[in-house]
Design an enzyme around this catalytic site. Structure first.
Site, mmCIF file in Angstrom:
data_model
loop_
_atom_site.group_PDB
_atom_site.id
_atom_site.type_symbol
_atom_site.label_atom_id
_atom_site.label_comp_id
_atom_site.label_asym_id
_atom_site.label_seq_id
_atom_site.Cartn_x
_atom_site.Cartn_y
_atom_site.Cartn_z
ATOM 1 N N CYS A 252 1.074 -6.814 9.330
ATOM 2 C CA CYS A 252 0.614 -5.615 10.056
ATOM 3 C C CYS A 252 1.867 -5.077 10.730
ATOM 4 O O CYS A 252 2.096 -5.305 11.912
ATOM 5 C CB CYS A 252 -0.448 -5.983 11.091
ATOM 6 S SG CYS A 252 -1.860 -6.841 10.373
ATOM 7 N N ALA A 253 2.694 -4.385 9.969
ATOM 8 C CA ALA A 253 4.103 -4.233 10.343
ATOM 9 C C ALA A 253 4.445 -2.994 11.154
ATOM 10 O O ALA A 253 5.433 -2.993 11.899
ATOM 11 C CB ALA A 253 4.948 -4.233 9.085
ATOM 12 N N GLY A 256 7.208 -1.328 12.993
ATOM 13 C CA GLY A 256 8.314 -2.086 12.424
ATOM 14 C C GLY A 256 9.230 -2.786 13.406
ATOM 15 O O GLY A 256 10.261 -3.330 12.998
ATOM 16 N N GLY A 257 8.871 -2.801 14.675
ATOM 17 C CA GLY A 257 9.721 -3.462 15.674
ATOM 18 C C GLY A 257 9.998 -4.918 15.301
ATOM 19 O O GLY A 257 11.148 -5.373 15.319
ATOM 20 N N LYS A 258 8.943 -5.629 14.924
ATOM 21 C CA LYS A 258 9.122 -7.066 14.643
ATOM 22 C C LYS A 258 9.739 -7.282 13.263
ATOM 23 O O LYS A 258 10.523 -8.205 13.078
ATOM 24 C CB LYS A 258 7.785 -7.797 14.807
ATOM 25 C CG LYS A 258 7.250 -7.646 16.229
ATOM 26 C CD LYS A 258 5.982 -8.389 16.469
ATOM 27 C CE LYS A 258 5.401 -8.044 17.833
ATOM 28 N NZ LYS A 258 4.729 -6.721 17.883
ATOM 29 N N ASP A 274 1.336 -2.467 5.832
ATOM 30 C CA ASP A 274 0.497 -1.856 6.871
ATOM 31 C C ASP A 274 -0.593 -1.007 6.214
ATOM 32 O O ASP A 274 -0.404 -0.447 5.134
ATOM 33 C CB ASP A 274 1.308 -0.998 7.845
ATOM 34 C CG ASP A 274 0.600 -0.850 9.189
ATOM 35 O OD1 ASP A 274 0.879 -1.649 10.109
ATOM 36 O OD2 ASP A 274 -0.275 0.041 9.313
ATOM 37 N N ASP A 319 0.634 -9.845 13.119
ATOM 38 C CA ASP A 319 0.570 -9.132 14.417
ATOM 39 C C ASP A 319 -0.646 -8.208 14.304
ATOM 40 O O ASP A 319 -0.510 -6.999 14.119
ATOM 41 C CB ASP A 319 1.869 -8.341 14.602
ATOM 42 C CG ASP A 319 1.991 -7.723 15.977
ATOM 43 O OD1 ASP A 319 1.249 -8.141 16.893
ATOM 44 O OD2 ASP A 319 2.812 -6.804 16.147
ATOM 45 N N CYS A 372 -1.440 -8.224 21.235
ATOM 46 C CA CYS A 372 -1.061 -7.766 22.586
ATOM 47 C C CYS A 372 -2.364 -7.628 23.387
ATOM 48 O O CYS A 372 -2.597 -6.604 24.014
ATOM 49 C CB CYS A 372 -0.230 -6.500 22.567
ATOM 50 S SG CYS A 372 -0.969 -5.144 21.662
HETATM 51 C C1 LIG Z 1 -0.139 -4.317 16.696
HETATM 52 S S1 LIG Z 1 0.209 -3.127 15.513
HETATM 53 C C2 LIG Z 1 1.644 -3.817 14.728
HETATM 54 C C3 LIG Z 1 2.928 -3.642 15.491
HETATM 55 C C4 LIG Z 1 4.130 -4.066 14.653
HETATM 56 N N1 LIG Z 1 4.013 -5.434 14.206
HETATM 57 C C5 LIG Z 1 5.437 -3.923 15.408
HETATM 58 O O1 LIG Z 1 5.951 -4.884 15.967
HETATM 59 O O2 LIG Z 1 5.995 -2.812 15.425
HETATM 60 C C6 LIG Z 1 -1.035 -3.432 14.344
HETATM 61 C C7 LIG Z 1 -0.841 -2.694 13.023
HETATM 62 O O3 LIG Z 1 -1.878 -3.161 12.151
HETATM 63 C C8 LIG Z 1 -2.186 -2.118 11.260
HETATM 64 N N2 LIG Z 1 -3.476 -2.475 10.639
HETATM 65 C C9 LIG Z 1 -4.734 -2.271 11.104
HETATM 66 N N3 LIG Z 1 -5.631 -2.806 10.249
HETATM 67 C C10 LIG Z 1 -4.915 -3.374 9.251
HETATM 68 C C11 LIG Z 1 -5.274 -4.084 8.072
HETATM 69 N N4 LIG Z 1 -6.547 -4.315 7.768
HETATM 70 N N5 LIG Z 1 -4.287 -4.504 7.263
HETATM 71 C C12 LIG Z 1 -2.980 -4.251 7.553
HETATM 72 N N6 LIG Z 1 -2.594 -3.585 8.653
HETATM 73 C C13 LIG Z 1 -3.544 -3.160 9.486
HETATM 74 C C14 LIG Z 1 -2.178 -0.878 12.125
HETATM 75 O O4 LIG Z 1 -1.963 0.278 11.334
HETATM 76 C C15 LIG Z 1 -0.996 -1.186 13.071
HETATM 77 O O5 LIG Z 1 0.173 -0.572 12.585
#
Ligand SMILES: C[S@@+](CC[C@H](N)C(=O)[O-])C[C@H]1O[C@@H](n2cnc3c(N)ncnc32)[C@H](O)[C@@H]1O
Length: 427
Positions: A252-253, A256-258, A274, A319, A372
């Site tokens: 769940c990227a 893209g920070g992580k 994502d 994430d 989070c």
């Molecule tokens: C907490 S954010 C991720 C932050 C990211 N890891 C970072 O550090 O920048 C959660 C992400 O999960 C994505 N998401 C939601 N449902 C999802 C799914 N079923 N499969 C993959 N990604 C999903 C969202 O679009 C969102 O970008």
């Protein structure tokens, strides 16, 4: 030129009444303003969202009836006016005059008398109004009651600390790109730029700024020397512990920070997945700024059959989408956009992602689960349930109190954001 208070009222209307996110609305409104007024717009929008129940309560007392329909935006203008009187250093006469003045750009000069009278009455009755609002729990803590109840149950000793932390301005942390300079070397560049900071041994890539600064002031920011990322979020890549040559899935990227942090730490092959194609573009932007490469894939983590090529991963970062209740101070709109029922739906999606991603991990491989959130349903209860239904999952301890009965590390908002981590290994 647009009026900053009118724009604040319109933005708040979009967020609170129309369910739009502040992150999406604020840049849209900001671009209509000269640069010098943008911080004020942000301050007023954040402030009203932080204190919304109290502001609603005052207006309930001061108006014969709430403003409805097309006049709803003026109700938000009143919140903007009262917020300035109560919490900002704007002189009271200027706060009232400028709020009344905003009616011109809202095309409603006829509302001047009412707005002026409500703000003057607030000034006169402020002490009594505050006292009576404080007797109502939702106004006292300025959070929705479902959330207060959940925190009371989960944190009987410290729930008020969490609520108070959520009302504060969040600190600004930098992550130093270790490919370009080590943390101490970059800190010296900050010295030269006149930016004050603190180093913290528990976050080896992190620097805590004494005061938030615009990224344009940060040394070599455009060429990727540092990124803005909270220290709690920086723990993900360090816990994953990527090694050169690893095949890694960041499931769940976006934005893209992580993903970028993982690649700053190792020459790994990372797949950044994502569900949101638009947000995935931001992963590419971040990779480009930092001169890093990953394979960006649009797809659902809970439906890997649609995108997985069949090769198992050495490490997986999950994430997962969550309530974001650990980052309320950065996104105060979360308090009003989230509903109690969202939590069960999110927990069900998180469980499905865990179950469907687990087969993609190699035997001996590591999975880091992150949210989070501060809510146990999404965190230790989620991981406990996963461990009890997954025979080949082993729980890795992150600290002395990290036990199978209550696994993982729960961080609460304070010096860092509220975050949760659990580390699992495949047998
Ligand atoms: C907490 S954010 C991720 C932050 C990211 N890891 C970072 O550090 O920048 C959660 C992400 O999960 C994505 N998401 C939601 N449902 C999802 C799914 N079923 N499969 C993959 N990604 C999903 C969202 O679009 C969102 O970008």
């Amino acid at each position: 030129m647009a009026n900053v208070r009118a724009l604040a009222a319109q933005t708040l209307f979009q967020v609170v009444d129309k369910g739009q996110s502040l992150t999406a609305q604020l840049p849209y409104a900001s671009q209509k303003l000269p640069v010098k007024d943008r911080a004020l717009l942000q301050q007023m929008c954040y402030g009203v969202l932080r204190y919304l129940p109290s502001l609603e309560n005052y207006c309930q007392q001061l108006l014969d009836q709430p403003l409805r329909g097309k006049r709803r935006v003026f109700q938000f203008l009143l919140y903007v006016g009262i917020y300035q009187l109560q919490h900002m250093r704007v002189p009271a006469h200027a706060a009232v005059a400028e709020t009344v003045n905003a009616l011109k750009s809202l095309g409603a000069p006829g509302m001047k008398g009412l707005v002026n009278a409500v703000l003057r009455n607030f000034q006169r009755q402020q002490v009594t109004l505050e006292q009576s609002a404080n007797e109502i729990m939702v106004c006292q803590y300025n959070h929705p009651s479902w959330f207060i109840k959940k925190l009371q149950a989960a944190y009987p000793e410290t729930w008020t600390d969490i609520l108070e932390a959520n009302q504060q301005q969040a600190p600004m942390w930098l992550r130093v790109n270790q490919r370009q300079a080590d943390t101490v070397t970059y800190a010296k560049q900050l010295d030269q730029a006149g930016i004050d900071y603190t180093l913290d041994e528990s976050h080896p890539d992190g620097i805590l700024l004494d005061h938030p600064v615009d990224v344009t002031k940060l040394p070599d920011f455009p060429t990727g020397a540092s990124s803005v990322q909270d220290a709690a979020a920086q723990m993900a890549a360090r816990l994953l512990s990527p090694q050169d040559g690893d095949l890694i899935l960041d499931a769940c990227a976006a934005p893209g920070g992580k993903t970028c942090h993982i690649l700053e730490l190792a020459d790994a092959q990372v797949t950044a997945l994502d569900a949101d194609e638009k947000r995935l573009e931001r992963v590419t932007d971040n990779l480009n700024r930092l001169s890093l490469e990953a394979l960006c894939v649009h797809g659902l983590a809970d439906e890997p059959d649609n995108w997985w090529q069949g090769e198992q991963f050495d490490r997986i970062l999950l994430d997962v989408p969550c309530s974001a209740t650990g980052v309320i101070r950065r996104h105060p709109d979360i308090k009003w956009l989230r509903r109690a029922t969202d939590i069960d739906e999110l927990a069900a999606l998180q469980a499905k992602i865990l179950d469907n991603i687990w087969p993609l991990l190699k035997p001996g491989g590591t999975l880091v689960y992150a949210t989070c959130s501060v809510l146990p349903e999404e965190n230790h209860q989620q991981i406990s349930a996963f461990l009890s239904r997954t025979d080949d999952a082993k729980h890795i301890t992150l600290h002395a109190q990290d036990k199978v009965e209550q696994p993982g590390l729960q961080l609460l908002p304070g010096i860092t954001d509220g975050f949760y981590y659990a580390k699992l290994q495949k047998l």
